[in-house]
Write a protein that holds these residues in place. Structure first.
Motif, PDB file in Angstrom:
ATOM      1  N   ALA A 228       3.611   6.141  -5.582  1.00  0.00           N
ATOM      2  CA  ALA A 228       3.301   6.404  -6.985  1.00  0.00           C
ATOM      3  C   ALA A 228       2.303   7.551  -7.118  1.00  0.00           C
ATOM      4  CB  ALA A 228       2.756   5.150  -7.651  1.00  0.00           C
ATOM      5  N   VAL A 229       1.279   7.540  -6.256  1.00  0.00           N
ATOM      6  CA  VAL A 229       0.273   8.610  -6.299  1.00  0.00           C
ATOM      7  C   VAL A 229       0.894   9.948  -5.910  1.00  0.00           C
ATOM      8  CG1 VAL A 229      -1.880   9.423  -5.276  1.00  0.00           C
ATOM      9  CG2 VAL A 229      -1.615   7.005  -5.859  1.00  0.00           C
TER      10      VAL A 229
ATOM     11  N   THR B 261       0.830  -1.205   0.000  1.00  0.00           N
ATOM     12  CA  THR B 261       0.000   0.000   0.000  1.00  0.00           C
ATOM     13  C   THR B 261       0.866   1.257   0.000  1.00  0.00           C
ATOM     14  OG1 THR B 261      -1.733  -1.184   1.215  1.00  0.00           O
ATOM     15  CG2 THR B 261      -1.820   1.230   1.237  1.00  0.00           C
TER      16      THR B 261
ATOM     17  N   SER C 290      -0.402   2.640  -8.805  1.00  0.00           N
ATOM     18  CA  SER C 290      -1.484   2.373  -7.854  1.00  0.00           C
ATOM     19  C   SER C 290      -2.230   1.080  -8.175  1.00  0.00           C
ATOM     20  CB  SER C 290      -2.456   3.556  -7.813  1.00  0.00           C
ATOM     21  OG  SER C 290      -3.006   3.821  -9.091  1.00  0.00           O
TER      22      SER C 290
ATOM     23  N   GLY D  73       2.430   2.004  -3.319  1.00  0.00           N
ATOM     24  CA  GLY D  73       1.398   2.587  -4.174  1.00  0.00           C
ATOM     25  C   GLY D  73       1.137   4.048  -3.854  1.00  0.00           C
ATOM     26  N   LEU D  74       1.151   4.382  -2.565  1.00  0.00           N
ATOM     27  CA  LEU D  74       1.004   5.782  -2.166  1.00  0.00           C
ATOM     28  C   LEU D  74       2.154   6.622  -2.729  1.00  0.00           C
ATOM     29  CD1 LEU D  74      -0.122   5.476   1.573  1.00  0.00           C
ATOM     30  CD2 LEU D  74      -1.508   6.181  -0.386  1.00  0.00           C
TER      31      LEU D  74
ATOM     32  N   GLY E 155       1.052   7.373 -11.877  1.00  0.00           N
ATOM     33  CA  GLY E 155       0.048   7.263 -10.826  1.00  0.00           C
ATOM     34  C   GLY E 155      -0.904   6.105 -11.044  1.00  0.00           C
TER      35      GLY E 155
ATOM     36  N   ALA F  61       0.048  -1.794  -6.989  1.00  0.00           N
ATOM     37  CA  ALA F  61       0.075  -1.877  -5.529  1.00  0.00           C
ATOM     38  C   ALA F  61      -1.259  -2.368  -4.973  1.00  0.00           C
ATOM     39  CB  ALA F  61       0.421  -0.514  -4.934  1.00  0.00           C
ATOM     40  N   SER F  62      -2.359  -1.904  -5.547  1.00  0.00           N
ATOM     41  CA  SER F  62      -3.684  -2.314  -5.056  1.00  0.00           C
ATOM     42  C   SER F  62      -3.902  -3.806  -5.263  1.00  0.00           C
ATOM     43  CB  SER F  62      -4.774  -1.518  -5.780  1.00  0.00           C
ATOM     44  OG  SER F  62      -4.657  -0.144  -5.505  1.00  0.00           O
TER      45      SER F  62
END
Length: 266
Positions: free
Chosen positions: A46-47, A40, A68, A43-44, A64, A71-72
């Motif tokens: 990347a965002v 997670t 994400s 992924g954050l 993004g 990662a999700s």
């Protein structure tokens, strides 16, 4: 936002999340939550890179979205295992080795928090790409990403299907991709990181994107992947897994060797 500020924001966020995760595992006795939070957190990253970097809008959006989604998917897959199964054998072994020492587990969780900004570097590099067009390098990056994520998803599903059959208890999965690699999920995970090398091709920080495949290979090969997984497999599956070690490539898929049980006696 400059790179150091991005990494600092991500690190502070992850330290807080990992503290909550540590408290959760104290109650539930399942340290596997650390892997869910790690995925997670990356992924954050990347965002965060997509929202706060100085590159063109197109590469930022691509980073993004791709980061994400990857990662999700991984976090959800790992959460299903944590939610439905007992603590992974690797963490049970650590718990026994550390005699359940809460402080050591806290440091372990915070160590995972420290690794998240390291793995976010490829996103930061790719999101600074000034090229707004869909260049050949961008198309190559998207293609690598699709192959990597699809391969990892297939390997995860094949293993989950094998593990859920009670008749396979104590046996080693050799279905599908697992016939050609002992760790096809790790291989495609590693391959996926090359996508950001291509996406960062015109970025002023393009060299940083190489940290993804290089650091991931080091972690998978020597730190937290293959070594721990295979040690646990040998403890739980014994000779069946030793035969798998003898016949099946470790990481890069290739044709397996003949089983020793099928060879003639010299």
């Amino acid at each position: 936002m400059n790179l150091w500020l991005q990494l600092t924001v991500l690190l502070v966020t992850m330290m807080a999340l990992m503290t909550l995760g540590w408290r959760w595992q104290q109650r539930h006795r399942n340290a596997g939550i650390v892997d869910v939070l790690w995925s997670t957190g990356v992924g954050l990253g990347a965002v965060l890179a997509a929202l706060t970097s100085r590159g063109a809008a197109t590469p930022r959006c691509i980073v993004g979205v791709l980061g994400s989604i990857w990662a999700s998917r991984l976090a959800w897959h790992l959460w299903q295992r944590v939610r439905r199964e007992d603590e992974d054998g690797r963490y049970r072994q650590l718990r026994a080795h550390w005699r359940g020492d809460a402080w050591k587990f806290f440091l372990f969780f915070q160590g995972q928090a420290l690794s998240v900004p390291l793995f976010a570097l490829p996103f930061m590099a790719a999101a600074r790409n000034p090229m707004a067009a869909f260049t050949p390098a961008v198309m190559v990056g998207i293609a690598i990403w699709c192959i990597g994520v699809a391969g990892e998803s297939i390997a995860d599903r094949q293993l989950a299907r094998f593990r859920h059959d009670p008749a396979h208890r104590g046996k080693t999965c050799r279905d599908g991709l697992w016939r050609y690699s002992r760790h096809p999920n790790y291989f495609f995970e590693w391959l996926h990181w090359f996508a950001y090398v291509a996406l960062a091709w015109a970025s002023p920080l393009a060299w940083l994107a190489w940290s993804g495949p290089i650091v991931m290979y080091v972690f998978l090969r020597w730190i937290s992947g293959v070594a721990f997984t295979e040690a646990q497999a040998l403890r739980s599956r014994g000779e069946d897994y030793r035969e798998y070690l003898r016949t099946t490539p470790m990481l890069i898929p290739w044709f397996p060797k003949s089983s020793s049980s099928n060879r003639g006696t010299p």
